[in-house]
Design an enzyme around this catalytic site. Sequence first.
Site, short mmCIF file in Angstrom:
data_model
loop_
_atom_site.label_atom_id
_atom_site.label_comp_id
_atom_site.label_asym_id
_atom_site.label_seq_id
_atom_site.Cartn_x
_atom_site.Cartn_y
_atom_site.Cartn_z
N CYS A 129 0.78 -1.28 0.12
CA CYS A 129 0.30 -0.09 0.39
C CYS A 129 0.89 1.50 0.17
O CYS A 129 0.52 2.47 -0.17
CB CYS A 129 -0.65 0.69 1.38
SG CYS A 129 -2.23 -1.05 1.70
N HIS A 269 -2.98 7.48 3.05
CA HIS A 269 -3.81 6.39 2.46
C HIS A 269 -5.02 6.22 2.16
O HIS A 269 -5.55 5.83 4.11
CB HIS A 269 -3.01 5.14 3.56
CG HIS A 269 -2.73 3.78 2.88
ND1 HIS A 269 -2.94 3.44 1.43
CD2 HIS A 269 -2.83 2.41 3.12
CE1 HIS A 269 -3.64 2.18 1.60
NE2 HIS A 269 -3.87 1.80 2.65
N ASN A 299 -10.32 0.09 0.83
CA ASN A 299 -8.71 0.11 -0.06
C ASN A 299 -7.82 0.54 -0.68
O ASN A 299 -7.89 -1.49 -1.41
CB ASN A 299 -7.43 -0.59 1.54
CG ASN A 299 -6.41 -0.50 1.92
OD1 ASN A 299 -6.13 0.28 0.88
ND2 ASN A 299 -6.20 -1.11 2.59
N1 ACO Z 1 -18.07 -8.80 9.81
C1 ACO Z 1 -18.90 -8.48 10.92
N2 ACO Z 1 -18.40 -8.77 11.74
C2 ACO Z 1 -16.29 -9.25 11.64
C3 ACO Z 1 -15.52 -9.23 10.77
C4 ACO Z 1 -16.70 -8.79 8.97
N3 ACO Z 1 -16.82 -7.79 7.51
N4 ACO Z 1 -14.52 -8.89 10.04
C5 ACO Z 1 -14.62 -9.31 11.41
N5 ACO Z 1 -15.69 -9.39 12.64
C6 ACO Z 1 -15.73 -10.05 13.59
C7 ACO Z 1 -14.85 -10.45 14.08
O1 ACO Z 1 -14.68 -11.87 14.33
C8 ACO Z 1 -14.70 -10.77 15.84
O2 ACO Z 1 -15.47 -10.80 16.27
P1 ACO Z 1 -15.65 -11.88 18.28
O3 ACO Z 1 -15.62 -10.72 18.47
O4 ACO Z 1 -16.34 -13.05 17.62
O5 ACO Z 1 -14.34 -12.32 17.45
C9 ACO Z 1 -15.14 -8.75 15.31
O6 ACO Z 1 -15.63 -8.53 14.84
C10 ACO Z 1 -14.36 -8.30 16.41
O7 ACO Z 1 -13.07 -8.01 15.60
P2 ACO Z 1 -11.70 -7.10 15.92
O8 ACO Z 1 -10.78 -7.86 14.36
O9 ACO Z 1 -10.69 -6.90 16.77
O10 ACO Z 1 -11.70 -6.00 14.75
P3 ACO Z 1 -11.66 -4.44 14.72
O11 ACO Z 1 -12.53 -3.73 15.45
O12 ACO Z 1 -9.79 -5.02 14.78
O13 ACO Z 1 -11.42 -3.98 13.48
C11 ACO Z 1 -10.41 -3.82 11.31
C12 ACO Z 1 -11.05 -5.08 12.66
C13 ACO Z 1 -11.50 -2.51 10.63
C14 ACO Z 1 -9.54 -4.37 10.58
C15 ACO Z 1 -9.29 -3.24 12.17
O14 ACO Z 1 -8.43 -4.32 13.18
C16 ACO Z 1 -8.62 -2.67 11.46
O15 ACO Z 1 -8.65 -1.28 10.27
N6 ACO Z 1 -7.47 -2.72 10.68
C17 ACO Z 1 -6.35 -2.55 10.63
C18 ACO Z 1 -6.61 -2.94 8.53
C19 ACO Z 1 -6.33 -1.87 7.60
O16 ACO Z 1 -6.25 -1.03 7.51
N7 ACO Z 1 -5.02 -2.57 6.99
C20 ACO Z 1 -4.75 -1.87 5.77
C21 ACO Z 1 -3.41 -1.03 6.12
S1 ACO Z 1 -2.12 -1.85 5.16
C22 ACO Z 1 -2.82 -1.23 3.77
O17 ACO Z 1 -3.45 -1.21 3.15
C23 ACO Z 1 -2.47 -2.96 3.42
#
Ligand code: ACO
Length: 342
Positions: A129, A269, A299
């Site tokens: 990215c 980004h 993204n």
């Molecule tokens: N829909 C519904 N529920 C979901 C989904 C979904 N799409 N995805 C995960 N969950 C659930 C999980 O299973 C978990 O359930 P559980 O508590 O029963 O186990 C719950 O939601 C919380 O999951 P987390 O992964 O802890 O959620 P979080 O608040 O961390 O959000 C996210 C996840 C959005 C991916 C966040 O961590 C994030 O934005 N991370 C950065 C990712 C990113 O931006 N990457 C790109 C940057 S680098 C690049 O661009 C390649």
Amino acid sequence: MNPETTRKLINPKASATRTVSIVGTGSYLPERVLTNKELETLVDTSDDWIYTRTGIRERRIAAPDEATSDMASHAARKALEMAGIEPGDVDMIIVATCTPDMFFPSTACFVQKQIGASKAFCLDVSAACSGFLYALEVAHQFVASQSAHTALVIGAEKMSSVIDWQDRTTCVLFGDGAGAAVLQAREEPHGILTTVLGANGNLSDLLSIPGGGSRLPYSPETLDKRMNYLKMAGREVFKHAVTNMSNAVLEALKQCGATVDDVACIIPHQANARIIQAIGQRMNAPMEKFYINVHKYGNTSAASTIVALDEAVRSGRVQKEDLILMVVFGGGFTWAASLVEW
Ligand code: ACO
């Protein structure tokens, strides 16, 4: 060397480096819109979960027969048109992508063929990215040192081809698209001021496509374990993204003797609206300074910053002499921040 001979050679690269400007931008997003509502029918998710966690409402998905170079070429033509430059005058094409058309030839070579830039040398940059700013800095150095006169810098991705559509934790986050910028040296003292680049290979496992390369070539086992798809430890990525992007921004500002108040527009980004908010807090920058389009495209990896810059330029959000700050983070981990006087 014969001591009798007085050799008088010219080193054409020895003169002071030149100021390099972005003289045109362009972008391309595929027509097909995939909404959060539609994703609800594919995996166990909801519009509400996706929007509140990421700020994404919808993303674009390339057609099955549309490759990364096709999108890149559309964006490149628009950037060249804005710059008033013919494809035949381009010396260098550099494509940032983690979803190349093929392992080789480079996607840049395919772009060269499609747009008819027969004079250009071509290469790809792999920094996930962060790719666009990595590629921008490589091209900047080539133009500044007079190794190239006109460079075409492209960020393009078909993320839909490496997403596991059965994995709700990643498939809701990404989209496809491409953006391009044309670089040339200019007399005026503005242009690209600095780019801070960084990487931490120790954390490569947190965001990768583990299968399909020389480490784990395609096999029934790697395909069975779905290792040919993107894997991400979302929470960890979130933390590192905020820390490294904030630090890169502060370093870039420091190098140029600038403060956040001097910056007219911040183009981050576009991975997640909450990451952008967290960076804003750390930088003490109001949200109005940020150009955000993650709600429309998700993204798009290496395409995200240059697509956003192109939109900001074409909509008049970026004006001549504005100080622009771009900041990125991606797999590797890699990160970068650039300050550009428009
Ligand atoms: N829909 C519904 N529920 C979901 C989904 C979904 N799409 N995805 C995960 N969950 C659930 C999980 O299973 C978990 O359930 P559980 O508590 O029963 O186990 C719950 O939601 C919380 O999951 P987390 O992964 O802890 O959620 P979080 O608040 O961390 O959000 C996210 C996840 C959005 C991916 C966040 O961590 C994030 O934005 N991370 C950065 C990712 C990113 O931006 N990457 C790109 C940057 S680098 C690049 O661009 C390649």
